[in-house]
Every structure is written in structure tokens, then in C-alpha cells.
Write a protein that holds these residues in place. Structure first.
Motif, mmCIF file in Angstrom:
data_model
loop_
_atom_site.group_PDB
_atom_site.id
_atom_site.type_symbol
_atom_site.label_atom_id
_atom_site.label_comp_id
_atom_site.label_asym_id
_atom_site.label_seq_id
_atom_site.Cartn_x
_atom_site.Cartn_y
_atom_site.Cartn_z
ATOM 1 N N PHE A 151 0.861 -1.160 0.384
ATOM 2 C CA PHE A 151 -0.102 0.243 0.033
ATOM 3 C C PHE A 151 0.283 1.520 -0.470
ATOM 4 O O PHE A 151 0.287 2.119 -0.937
ATOM 5 N N CYS A 152 2.052 1.577 0.944
ATOM 6 C CA CYS A 152 3.086 2.601 0.813
ATOM 7 C C CYS A 152 3.138 2.636 -0.531
ATOM 8 O O CYS A 152 3.402 3.834 -0.861
ATOM 9 N N GLU A 153 4.147 1.707 -1.102
ATOM 10 C CA GLU A 153 5.022 1.842 -2.542
ATOM 11 C C GLU A 153 3.788 2.456 -3.496
ATOM 12 O O GLU A 153 3.876 3.157 -3.988
ATOM 13 N N ASN A 154 2.349 2.144 -3.099
ATOM 14 C CA ASN A 154 1.303 2.799 -4.268
ATOM 15 C C ASN A 154 1.866 3.859 -4.030
ATOM 16 O O ASN A 154 0.753 4.378 -4.952
ATOM 17 N N LEU A 155 1.227 4.555 -2.596
ATOM 18 C CA LEU A 155 0.718 5.232 -2.199
ATOM 19 C C LEU A 155 1.493 6.343 -2.868
ATOM 20 O O LEU A 155 1.549 7.382 -3.652
ATOM 21 N N ILE A 156 2.930 5.903 -2.865
ATOM 22 C CA ILE A 156 4.457 7.142 -3.284
ATOM 23 C C ILE A 156 4.240 7.472 -4.310
ATOM 24 O O ILE A 156 4.516 7.985 -5.610
ATOM 25 N N TYR A 157 3.677 5.789 -5.484
ATOM 26 C CA TYR A 157 3.837 5.980 -7.167
ATOM 27 C C TYR A 157 2.589 7.006 -6.985
ATOM 28 O O TYR A 157 3.045 7.685 -8.094
ATOM 29 N N THR A 158 1.103 6.425 -6.718
ATOM 30 C CA THR A 158 0.407 7.798 -6.953
ATOM 31 C C THR A 158 0.848 8.920 -6.948
ATOM 32 O O THR A 158 0.275 10.212 -7.534
ATOM 33 N N ILE A 159 1.496 9.685 -5.923
ATOM 34 C CA ILE A 159 1.987 11.144 -5.501
ATOM 35 C C ILE A 159 2.412 11.136 -6.266
ATOM 36 O O ILE A 159 2.333 12.480 -6.605
ATOM 37 N N ARG A 160 3.851 10.798 -6.353
ATOM 38 C CA ARG A 160 3.962 10.930 -7.607
ATOM 39 C C ARG A 160 3.818 11.313 -9.362
ATOM 40 O O ARG A 160 4.309 11.892 -9.947
ATOM 41 N N GLN A 161 2.774 10.368 -9.639
ATOM 42 C CA GLN A 161 2.448 9.768 -11.039
ATOM 43 C C GLN A 161 1.931 11.586 -11.030
ATOM 44 O O GLN A 161 1.454 11.587 -12.604
ATOM 45 N N PHE A 162 1.189 12.024 -9.812
ATOM 46 C CA PHE A 162 0.495 13.320 -10.226
ATOM 47 C C PHE A 162 1.235 14.923 -9.963
ATOM 48 O O PHE A 162 0.467 16.014 -9.980
ATOM 49 N N ALA B 158 13.622 4.553 -3.365
ATOM 50 C CA ALA B 158 14.485 5.650 -4.320
ATOM 51 C C ALA B 158 13.834 6.706 -3.776
ATOM 52 O O ALA B 158 13.931 7.286 -3.927
ATOM 53 N N GLU B 159 12.669 6.752 -3.823
ATOM 54 C CA GLU B 159 11.468 8.037 -3.142
ATOM 55 C C GLU B 159 11.343 7.591 -2.136
ATOM 56 O O GLU B 159 11.030 9.530 -2.118
ATOM 57 N N ALA B 160 12.061 7.630 -0.886
ATOM 58 C CA ALA B 160 11.597 8.291 0.444
ATOM 59 C C ALA B 160 12.329 7.892 0.965
ATOM 60 O O ALA B 160 13.998 6.780 0.478
ATOM 61 N N GLN B 161 12.788 8.564 1.975
ATOM 62 C CA GLN B 161 14.142 7.966 3.130
ATOM 63 C C GLN B 161 13.293 7.195 4.056
ATOM 64 O O GLN B 161 12.040 8.242 4.889
ATOM 65 N N LEU B 162 13.765 6.729 4.511
ATOM 66 C CA LEU B 162 13.336 6.088 5.450
ATOM 67 C C LEU B 162 14.291 6.211 7.093
ATOM 68 O O LEU B 162 15.556 6.396 6.704
ATOM 69 N N VAL B 163 12.554 5.898 7.941
ATOM 70 C CA VAL B 163 13.764 6.841 9.639
ATOM 71 C C VAL B 163 13.157 6.066 10.099
ATOM 72 O O VAL B 163 11.743 4.818 9.840
ATOM 73 N N THR B 164 13.168 6.067 11.642
ATOM 74 C CA THR B 164 12.806 5.444 12.397
ATOM 75 C C THR B 164 12.584 6.527 13.690
ATOM 76 O O THR B 164 13.385 7.734 13.714
ATOM 77 N N ALA B 165 11.613 6.211 14.713
ATOM 78 C CA ALA B 165 11.209 7.335 15.898
ATOM 79 C C ALA B 165 12.443 8.452 16.455
ATOM 80 O O ALA B 165 12.691 8.924 16.770
#
Length: 275
Positions: free
Chosen positions: A23-34, A57-64
Motif C-alpha cells: 500500500f505504501c509503495e502504491n501511495l508513493i507511486y500515485t503521489i509522484r504520478q500526479f 528510491a523515492e523516500a527516506q526511511l527513518v525510525t522514531a
């Protein structure tokens, strides 16, 4: 007409783990597509971490732990005082302690159908902007005793409900203080609210008198981002064709597979249809 330069003080925060990775991958994909190029941070929810090469590749992975001690103390305080809400859900509050002055927070089960930078235009004269029809539910999702809430905060209190799953906000110490005051209110009125983070934000808004814009309401009339507001796919298609904005609906779940190939989408739909 040229777009305004992207502000470096704006960004998007998501919370995810391996379980919600698709779901997260799909969300980021649609954010970029628009066309939205805002920087994205994906906060680890807990459990097995995200490993998607597309997400990394599209986002920075972080933790608390990448946030300040103050931020972590805040989450710890909320977790202790609303003990039946999973800690991962509370990581949305870390956005108020991040480096972005203005930010969008989103759950993973959302699909972007417009350039989300547009939300910031509405944020200029508001503390928080969202798009949902939670306000017509008469408080049933946030309160055990909705009528008591209106007796305390006024007749329009329930109409100020928001979704905690998708919103734009401006970082402020006052809002953090108001959320802490909302925790106090929970303890003083234990029989009235449902003990989760969305109600906590609702109470903070009421106590702090935040200026909140729901762009589902006139004159903006956006379509709701809440899946339950759309009973069938025909309504969704009509909304899209008439130029209204929609973020996510279970009625046309193939939007949740937007980043998949045609073969992957077909396989997923067939598999779920047979289950």
C-alpha cells in the motif's frame, strides 16, 4: 502559468512496515504520478521493516529514534495515557517535531488523485486541512457519548471531527500543547471519548480552537478521502469525471494496485475474488 517554487519547509510523512509495504509503495507511486515532488519520509511502524527498492528510491526511511528526544517523550506520554492505541499509529504525531514547517501526513491505504501540493494553498489561512465526511457521522466513531461532547463544547462540536489518516498541518508548539491538554481531558472525562488518536486530535482542536478547513464542505466540495463515504464505484467514477478530487475508496480497489503491472493487477483481483 508557472508553478510556484517548491518550499523546502514542506514535506510528507508516512508510517509503514513490511506488512503495509504494498500500500505504501502504491501511495508513493500515485503521489509522484500526479506531479508532487515533495520530499517523503517513511517512519518505521514497528515489526519487520520496509525493503521495497521503489520506496527507498523515492523516500527516506527513518525510525522514531531519528526524531528528537522531545518527540519521543511526547509519543511515550501519549502511549502511556492511551494504552489501547498501537504505538505505530501514534508515530503520526512525530510530524509535529520534524523539520518541515508545513507537512502532509497520510496513512498507507490512500491513493493520490491530484498534486498534493495544492493542500498547502488552503493551509495558508488554516492550522489544519483535511478532506472527509467524518463530520456527518454524529460522533459515533470518536465518542461513546457524543451528546455529552456537544453539551461540553457546543452544538457544532461533532461537525469539527477530522480524519487522522490524511491531513495537512502547520507545525506549532501550541498544537502539541493542545494535544497534551486533550490527554488531560480524556482522563477527566473517561466515559465520553473513544480512546484512540483520532479522537485525541478532535478534542485538541476543540480545546485549542484550531482553525480547521474541511475541503469536502462548500465551496470547495472535494470528494471524501474516507472509503466508507463511497458506496459504489459508479459514484466514484462520476466524481472523477466531474472534476472532483478523490483520495481513496474501497469501492474501486484497483486504485490500490495502480503501481502494479496489468498482469499483477489481474492476478491480485482474481486471487481475492476466489478467497
Amino acid at each position: 502559468m508557472k508553478k510556484k517554487p517548491m518550499s523546502s519547509s514542506r514535506g510528507i510523512y508516512l508510517v509503514a512496515n513490511k506488512r503495509s509495504e504494498q500500500f505504501c509503495e502504491n501511495l508513493i507511486y500515485t503521489i509522484r504520478q500526479f506531479g508532487c515532488s515533495l520530499p517523503i519520509k517513511v517512519i518505521h511502524f514497528g515489526g519487520e521493516p520496509v525493503t521495497s527498492s521503489y520506496i527507498t528510491a523515492e523516500a527516506q526511511l527513518v525510525t522514531a529514534k531519528d526524531f528528537s528526544p522531545e518527540a519521543n517523550r511526547f509519543v511515550e506520554q501519549v502511549a502511556e495515557r492511551i494504552s489501547d492505541c498501537p504505538r505505530g499509529f501514534l508515530y503520526r504525531f512525530l510530524a509535529w517535531f520534524g523539520e518541515r514547517e508545513e507537512f502532509i501526513y497520510s496513512d498507507n491505504d490512500i491513493v493520490a488523485l491530484c498534486d498534493w501540493t495544492e493542500l498547502f494553498e488552503h493551509l495558508q489561512s488554516n492550522d489544519l486541512v483535511h478532506a472527509d465526511q467524518e463530520y456527518i457521522t454524529e460522533g459515533i466513531y470518536n465518542f461513546v457519548q457524543p451528546k455529552k461532547a456537544t453539551e461540553i463544547f457546543g452544538t457544532d462540536a461533532l461537525e469539527q471531527a477530522i480524519t487522522a489518516g490524511h491531513f495537512a498541518a502547520r507545525r506549532s508548539h501550541k498544537q502539541v500543547d493542545d494535544i497534551i491538554k486533550a490527554l488531560d481531558w480524556f482522563e477527566q472525562n473517561p466515559s465520553i471519548p473513544k480512546k484512540h488518536d483520532q479522537t485525541l486530535m478532535h478534542i485538541a482542536i476543540l480545546l485549542g480552537e484550531w482553525k480547521v478547513l474541511n475541503i469536502c464542505k462548500p465551496p470547495h466540495d472535494w470528494a471524501s478521502s474516507w472509503a466508507g463515504d463511497h458506496p459504489n464505484s459508479f459514484e466514484v467514477i462520476k466524481l472523477i469525471q466531474t472534476g472532483q478530487v478523490l483520495d481513496r475508496t474501497q469501492s474501486i480497489d484497483h486504485l490500490m494496485l495502480a503501481s502494479s503491472t496489468a498482469e499483477q493487477r489481474l492476478k491480485q483481483i482474481v486471487t481475492e475474488g476466489m478467497s
